[in-house]
Design an enzyme around this catalytic site. Structure first.
Site, PDB file in Angstrom:
ATOM      1  N   LYS A 215       0.854  -1.185   0.000  1.00  0.00           N
ATOM      2  CA  LYS A 215       0.000   0.000   0.000  1.00  0.00           C
ATOM      3  C   LYS A 215       0.894   1.240   0.000  1.00  0.00           C
ATOM      4  O   LYS A 215       1.859   1.311   0.762  1.00  0.00           O
ATOM      5  CB  LYS A 215      -0.905  -0.031   1.227  1.00  0.00           C
ATOM      6  CG  LYS A 215      -1.972   1.052   1.296  1.00  0.00           C
ATOM      7  CD  LYS A 215      -2.900   0.785   2.474  1.00  0.00           C
ATOM      8  CE  LYS A 215      -3.995   1.830   2.613  1.00  0.00           C
ATOM      9  NZ  LYS A 215      -4.908   1.513   3.750  1.00  0.00           N
ATOM     10  N   SER A 287      -9.582   1.620   2.732  1.00  0.00           N
ATOM     11  CA  SER A 287      -8.668   2.344   1.866  1.00  0.00           C
ATOM     12  C   SER A 287      -7.594   1.457   1.242  1.00  0.00           C
ATOM     13  O   SER A 287      -6.855   1.892   0.369  1.00  0.00           O
ATOM     14  CB  SER A 287      -8.005   3.486   2.650  1.00  0.00           C
ATOM     15  OG  SER A 287      -7.146   2.963   3.667  1.00  0.00           O
ATOM     16  N   SER A 311     -10.136  -0.537   6.891  1.00  0.00           N
ATOM     17  CA  SER A 311      -9.468  -0.451   5.593  1.00  0.00           C
ATOM     18  C   SER A 311      -8.808  -1.731   5.126  1.00  0.00           C
ATOM     19  O   SER A 311      -8.346  -1.807   3.991  1.00  0.00           O
ATOM     20  CB  SER A 311      -8.429   0.684   5.609  1.00  0.00           C
ATOM     21  OG  SER A 311      -9.076   1.924   5.715  1.00  0.00           O
TER      22      SER A 311
END
Length: 596
Positions: A215, A287, A311
């Site tokens: 990420k 996310s 997330s």
């Protein structure tokens, strides 16, 4: 040591002479030897306020004063309170480095409780991976448990596996928009090195030679780390995050920096919206949108995501992958973007439960750069029996949305494999009040971006996006923040009571109460595919917009659906064992998205 009055006076004026003169005028007794300090005696600073100012502010705070109380407050505000903002407003401003953590650190382990387990014990599954598939597609979708065995047995090279994923990224990322930065040259160099080491007999372990994606809030030395946000597009750190370094030391191959919703919210970043491989009309959820989409589409061997309030759970659920959110403090966050100091967690997103535990073992451990990170143990045996484990569930939650038939069938599966379902309950408290902490910490983390106007550069500017929330959070009450923190402790005590009755919990993945509770208490969670459901409308993380209704489908579309296990603090081993057993019983993890 300065008295309180002297401090407030100097803070307000910033000039010793002027402060002394004005303070003596406003409070002549200050010059009298032995006179005690007092609030409300500082020079007036800041903008003029009136009783009307307070009457309007009361609407934001939902706190009402009388007319006389407003008058007193307005008359004294500039002498009692305005100077408290000097750190931000000046004249003596104090810069706060982004790496500076608050003095207060959340400890999920309550006094008198011990963190489980008491030993380090890790046993992988010993199943033969079988012959190497002839099709690259089948290799790409294989879990790390098989990929690592083929590499260890030299049936598959890291370089070939890396080339397979690079080709798939080139073929499919235009549909998904899950890659922010492709690290092709680094990946090829790392894979070549891995093959050389393995050939020389230096096998580092199950992640050696496995391509992964991170990420894009994990710092990577010399490689852009953008947070998915326009103001940081050109940000290039000089040092890698602790997790990145640990994976590099394990011989893993970094192939891509993966998308996240800007500043870790939902699934829209500066390159567009990351899409769900199972349903290309909808976002991948956020996310950790990129880690979810890339893992589900077979573009990486595994990925690292992060969670503050859902997330990892949400994209794992929607994209049909396994998401392991570790106990708060198990995995050091040094070098990762801070959204909330007391909530952020880093964890693996994979195509099998055992994969997730393999990765967790590698990335666990404290680091001096993360004051909340602590030493911990991991007791996991992929072959262990789960018979007799007590699995708590909330009967009413299983009867109503967001629970589905898949959730209810999962509870039946718990019984079939020998675990014991146990009814549990929690008080009907206002758990969403805890989000005051999330909003305040997040607004503090990005204060400079807010005050400078940099938030206007973000693509998403709807009311439920960070720009509006960060600005609104400037008006949250500090008193209510402290009270929310006390509620957090109260909730943690309640969860300790629940876990005195059971070994783990089975909950609908997107049940808001449990997402909120366990993120604030720090309990670990494992989200895994348990079956499939049909949806007749696109699902979205964003608040409904009447001007842009979500697309509908007729006939409905078939998509994966996951359930979530919640474990005791630092007891990810039991989560992994129960999850592995359930995964075998569900028998749905091998199917991958059509068209990929």
């Amino acid at each position: 040591m300065k008295s309180r009055r002297q401090f407030i006076t100097l803070t307000s004026l910033g000039l010793l002479g002027a402060a002394a003169t004005q303070s003596q005028t406003s409070n002549p007794s200050q010059s009298t030897p032995g006179a005690p300090p007092a609030f409300g005696t500082a020079p007036e600073v800041g903008p003029e306020v009136s009783p009307t100012t307070f009457a309007e502010a009361e609407k934001l705070m939902q706190f009402e004063m009388s007319a006389n109380e407003r008058s007193v407050a307005a008359d004294s505000w500039r002498r009692t309170m305005a100077a408290l903002y000097e750190r931000r407003t000046g004249p003596r401003k104090a810069e706060l480095d982004a790496a500076l953590a608050p003095a207060t650190i959340w400890n999920p382990i309550l006094p008198g409780l011990k963190a489980a387990p008491e030993r380090d014990h890790f046993v992988r599954s010993n199943v033969d991976p079988g012959p190497l598939p002839s099709r690259d597609e089948d290799i790409a979708f294989s879990p790390v448990t098989r990929l690592s065995r083929w590499i260890e047995q030299r049936k598959l090279t890291s370089e070939r596996l890396t080339q397979i994923y690079l080709k798939r990224i080139e073929q499919f990322d235009s549909k998904l928009r899950c890659i922010i930065t492709l690290t092709r040259d680094l990946a090829l160099a790392q894979s070549k090195k891995a093959d050389q080491e393995i050939a020389a007999g230096k096998y580092r372990g199950p992640l050696h030679g496995i391509p992964w994606g991170g990420k894009d809030l994990l710092d990577t030395a010399g490689i852009p780390t953008t947070y998915g946000a326009e103001p940081y597009r050109d940000r290039i750190p000089t040092k890698s995050a602790a997790v990145v370094q640990r994976l590099q030391d394990a011989g893993a191959v970094l192939i891509a920096k993966l998308s996240l919703g800007a500043l870790a919210l939902n699934d829209i970043w500066f390159g567009g919206q990351t899409m769900n491989p199972w349903l290309l009309e909808e976002g991948a959820s956020g996310s950790s949108a990129g880690p979810g989409a890339a893992t589900a589409a077979g573009l990486v061997g595994f990925a690292i995501g992060s969670e503050t309030g859902g997330s990892i759970v949400a994209p794992a659920m929607r994209c049909g992958v396994t998401g392991l959110r570790p106990t708060y403090g198990r995995v050091a966050r040094t070098g990762a973007m801070t959204l909330c100091w007391s909530l952020d967690k880093l964890g693996p997103m994979t195509r099998s439960v055992e994969d997730a535990v393999l990765v967790l073992k590698t990335i666990s451990g404290p680091d001096s750069g993360d004051l909340a990170s602590v030493p911990s143990k991991l007791d996991f045996d992929a072959n262990a029996s789960v018979r007799g484990l007590r699995v708590g569930y909330f009967p009413q939650w299983m009867k109503e949305a967001p629970a589905t038939e898949v959730d209810r069938a999962a509870l039946d599966t718990v019984k079939k494999i020998g675990m014991e379902p146990v009814e549990v309950s929690i008080p009907d408290w206002p758990y969403d009040s805890l989000d005051l902490i999330l909003f305040a910490e997040a607004a503090a983390a990005f204060e400079e971006l807010t005050l400078s106007g940099g938030l206007t550069q973000l693509k998403a500017q709807v009311p439920d996006a960070w720009p509006n929330i960060f600005r609104q959070s400037r008006f949250l009450s500090a008193v209510d923040f402290v009270q929310a923190d006390r509620l957090r402790r109260k909730v943690a005590v309640e969860m300790a009571r629940v876990f005195s009755q059971v070994d783990l919990l089975l909950v609908p993945s997107l049940r808001d109460e449990m997402l909120t509770i366990t993120n604030f208490t720090g309990h670990p969670s494992l989200t895994m595919r348990a079956g499939f459901v049909e949806v007749s409308e696109v699902r979205s993380d964003w608040a409904p917009d009447p001007k842009n209704p979500l697309p509908k489908f007729s006939p409905p579309r078939r998509v994966p659906h996951g359930v979530t296990l919640i474990g005791r603090l630092f007891d990810e081993g039991t989560l992994g064992q129960a999850g592995t057993a359930l995964e075998r019983a569900f028998a749905v993890s091998a199917e991958h998205p059509p068209g990929f």
